[in-house]
Design an enzyme around this catalytic site. Structure first.
Site, PDB file in Angstrom:
ATOM      1  N   TYR A 197      -2.311  -0.011  10.215  1.00 31.46           N
ATOM      2  CA  TYR A 197      -2.479  -0.654   8.909  1.00 31.46           C
ATOM      3  C   TYR A 197      -1.208  -0.515   8.085  1.00 31.46           C
ATOM      4  O   TYR A 197      -0.686  -1.492   7.542  1.00 31.46           O
ATOM      5  CB  TYR A 197      -3.661   0.002   8.174  1.00 31.46           C
ATOM      6  CG  TYR A 197      -3.809  -0.401   6.731  1.00 31.46           C
ATOM      7  CD1 TYR A 197      -3.240   0.364   5.713  1.00 31.46           C
ATOM      8  CD2 TYR A 197      -4.536  -1.529   6.373  1.00 31.46           C
ATOM      9  CE1 TYR A 197      -3.380   0.003   4.379  1.00 31.46           C
ATOM     10  CE2 TYR A 197      -4.683  -1.900   5.047  1.00 31.46           C
ATOM     11  CZ  TYR A 197      -4.098  -1.122   4.057  1.00 31.46           C
ATOM     12  OH  TYR A 197      -4.229  -1.474   2.741  1.00 31.46           O
ATOM     13  N   SER A 230       0.817  -1.207   0.000  1.00 31.46           N
ATOM     14  CA  SER A 230       0.000   0.000   0.000  1.00 31.46           C
ATOM     15  C   SER A 230       0.854   1.261   0.000  1.00 31.46           C
ATOM     16  O   SER A 230       1.872   1.329   0.683  1.00 31.46           O
ATOM     17  CB  SER A 230      -0.888   0.007   1.246  1.00 31.46           C
ATOM     18  OG  SER A 230      -1.491   1.278   1.412  1.00 31.46           O
ATOM     19  N   GLU A 286       0.162   3.751   1.501  1.00 30.82           N
ATOM     20  CA  GLU A 286       0.136   4.276   2.875  1.00 30.82           C
ATOM     21  C   GLU A 286       1.461   4.043   3.600  1.00 30.82           C
ATOM     22  O   GLU A 286       1.806   4.776   4.531  1.00 30.82           O
ATOM     23  CB  GLU A 286      -0.997   3.610   3.671  1.00 30.82           C
ATOM     24  CG  GLU A 286      -2.398   3.961   3.192  1.00 30.82           C
ATOM     25  CD  GLU A 286      -2.901   5.312   3.699  1.00 30.82           C
ATOM     26  OE1 GLU A 286      -2.612   5.667   4.858  1.00 30.82           O
ATOM     27  OE2 GLU A 286      -3.579   6.015   2.920  1.00 30.82           O
TER      28      GLU A 286
END
Lengths: 72, 319
Positions: free
Chosen positions: B148, B124, B126
């Site tokens: 996460y 990801s 992120e």
């Protein structure tokens, strides 16, 4: 891989064993602790040689004790 | 060719399954409990009957090994695990286990089975955290800001380690945000589109949003699952960033969605401080030039088109 270490009488006491090689290894690890020095004045006091001497001294004591126990 | 898609009931799983089926693959999908999951997305794409479904518990190595051994896949796509950044603040350990430990379980099972299985792991954007306004590429360091993102980062490094240490064909796609009509409504993009449609048709409801100044790189999910497939076709396993390279604020997204109905999103939205995240990324943008060079992938659909397609699908679905 063929390197060996011998003691005075020629007996081999250090050898390379491929089983100890890690699946992936870091060749060089070297840290810069300038931030710790600046933030709270930490610096290492024990040199590489002093570190080894200290560890050997302690291990020698337990090795001698072990030898003594084996004789009794 | 046989593919195992872990996490087949999500958005990406469904689009990937369709892509693979269209290429002639036999597709086996997993979810935690295949007997009670509804697989709405598979039904919506018209492929529910064409996919074989298995139950697999990611955190249970026994389950992972049994399913892989039984299904004998050539390719495995790990899209499973807790998928909400927001929820991860409430469930940090569940998130870490379902993402990181699950990835280790799968790779250990591959190692154990000792078969040439190609493994794709879902990374990801992120993971990069705050890149200070610069688009992230494969050399940008990870600075994760949520449980996460930490879990995804850890899984990424596990994959890299297994590839290097054991020679597994394993790679991670570092995908930036990718949306579609299959997004659940708790994802802010779908939440905005659904609200815009209802308000556009006369609803007097108010849209509640958190921080609208955060910006992201939004792409079209069906293109991104194509990137996943391409990543397992090369001679070498390579970790790649998959993104459009274009950055928009959440406010821009809402603005674009509401303008479709001739509305100003600000007149229908309340900003709710309580749904701001404990830590958030102000800026997210990815640079996919390496992916383009290695396997020819490129994002064709920009945010405005994504919104258009999502709105069209939303209105179509309601009929």
């Amino acid at each position: 891989m063929e390197e060996k270490g011998h003691e005075a009488q020629g007996k081999c006491i250090v050898q390379i064993d491929p089983r100890y090689f890690r699946p992936a290894e870091v060749e060089t690890l070297l840290g810069d602790s300038t931030k710790a020095k600046v933030k709270f004045e930490w610096t290492p006091k024990t040199s590489f040689n002093e570190l080894i001497s200290e560890m050997i001294r302690e291990n020698l004591k337990s090795a001698e004790w072990y030898e003594l126990l084996k004789k009794t | 060719m046989k593919a195992l898609v872990c996490g087949i009931s999500g958005q990406d799983g469904a689009y990937l399954a369709k892509l693979l089926l269209d290429k002639g693959y036999e597709v086996i999908g997993t979810s935690r409990d295949a007997q009670i999951s509804d697989f709405k997305n598979l039904t919506r794409l018209g492929i529910r009957e064409k996919v074989w479904l298995e139950s697999m518990a990611l955190n249970d190595f026994r389950s992972v090994l049994q399913v892989m051994h039984r299904t004998q896949p050539d390719e495995i796509y790990n899209l499973a695990g807790q998928s909400s950044v927001g929820l991860s603040f409430e469930q940090p350990v569940e998130t870490l286990e379902s993402i990181m430990s699950a990835t280790i379980n799968m790779m250990e099972a591959i190692r154990f089975l000792d078969r040439p299985i190609r493994f794709y792991n879902a990374g990801s954007g992120e993971c990069f955290g705050d890149t200070l306004g610069v688009a992230a590429n494969e050399n940008t360091p990870f600075r994760p800001r949520s449980p996460y993102a930490v879990a995804k980062s850890a899984a990424y490094w596990q994959v890299a380690n297994y590839r290097e240490a054991y020679g597994l064909y394993a790679c991670t796609g570092i995908l930036f945000n990718h949306e579609s009509p299959l997004r659940p409504e708790r994802f802010v993009t779908r939440k905005i589109v659904a609200a815009a449609c209802r308000i556009g048709k006369g609803s007097k409801e108010r849209l509640r949003l958190g921080n609208t100044s955060i910006s992201r790189d939004w792409g079209w999910a069906p293109e991104y699952v194509d990137a996943m497939w391409r990543m397992l076709q090369g001679d070498r396993a390579e970790d790649l960033v998959i993104a459009t390279g274009i950055n928009h604020s959440l406010g821009d997204f809402a603005d674009c969605a509401f303008r479709y109905f001739g509305l100003d999103w600000r007149e229908h939205t309340d900003i709710d401080q309580s749904i701001f995240r404990p830590t958030d990324l102000p800026f997210g943008c990815g640079d996919s030039r390496k992916a383009n060079k290695i396997n020819g992938w490129k994002a064709e659909t920009r945010m405005e088109d994504v919104i258009q397609k999502m709105i069209d699908a939303e209105l179509e679905y309601e009929k």
